[in-house]
Design a protein around this motif. Sequence first.
Motif, PDB file in Angstrom:
ATOM      1  N   TYR A  37      37.672  97.498  12.746  1.00 48.69           N
ATOM      2  CA  TYR A  37      36.540  96.856  12.052  1.00 48.69           C
ATOM      3  C   TYR A  37      35.412  95.887  12.804  1.00 48.69           C
ATOM      4  N   PRO A  38      35.951  95.320  13.663  1.00 49.19           N
ATOM      5  CA  PRO A  38      34.713  94.183  14.378  1.00 49.19           C
ATOM      6  C   PRO A  38      33.863  94.803  15.858  1.00 49.19           C
ATOM      7  N   ARG A  42      29.848  95.706  15.478  1.00 50.99           N
ATOM      8  CA  ARG A  42      29.020  95.331  16.604  1.00 50.99           C
ATOM      9  C   ARG A  42      27.750  96.275  17.412  1.00 50.99           C
TER      10      ARG A  42
END
Length: 123
Positions: A37-38, A42
Amino acid sequence: MSLTCLVKVAGSRWKVEETFQTEKGLAGLDEHQVRRYPSWVRWVTLAMLAHAFLAVLRADEHVNASEPEDLIPLSCNEIQRLFLTLIVQPVHATAHRLSWSDWRRRHQARARACHYRRQAATI
């Protein structure tokens, strides 16, 4: 809920869909392999920032259009093309790329004028 409100909501959905389609083509929104997810957040943030950059430049170009009559204003696609060829991958001289952009935009203006003339003649 009124019919007017429903039409407004349906119309705003199409704006969102068009924005996503534009971002897929121009900013590479669909080129990320989601693993976590991160990293996805981004990537989407960078793609939206790139699209916002192109949209602001396009809006500024349309407001300050000081181009000759036979050129259409810069589009997001043309701004992306110029950005890539002049800054990211400068293979040819800058003058060559700018003259190619002028030629393409002049051709698009002629095509649009012919299209409008043809549409007016058929009505």
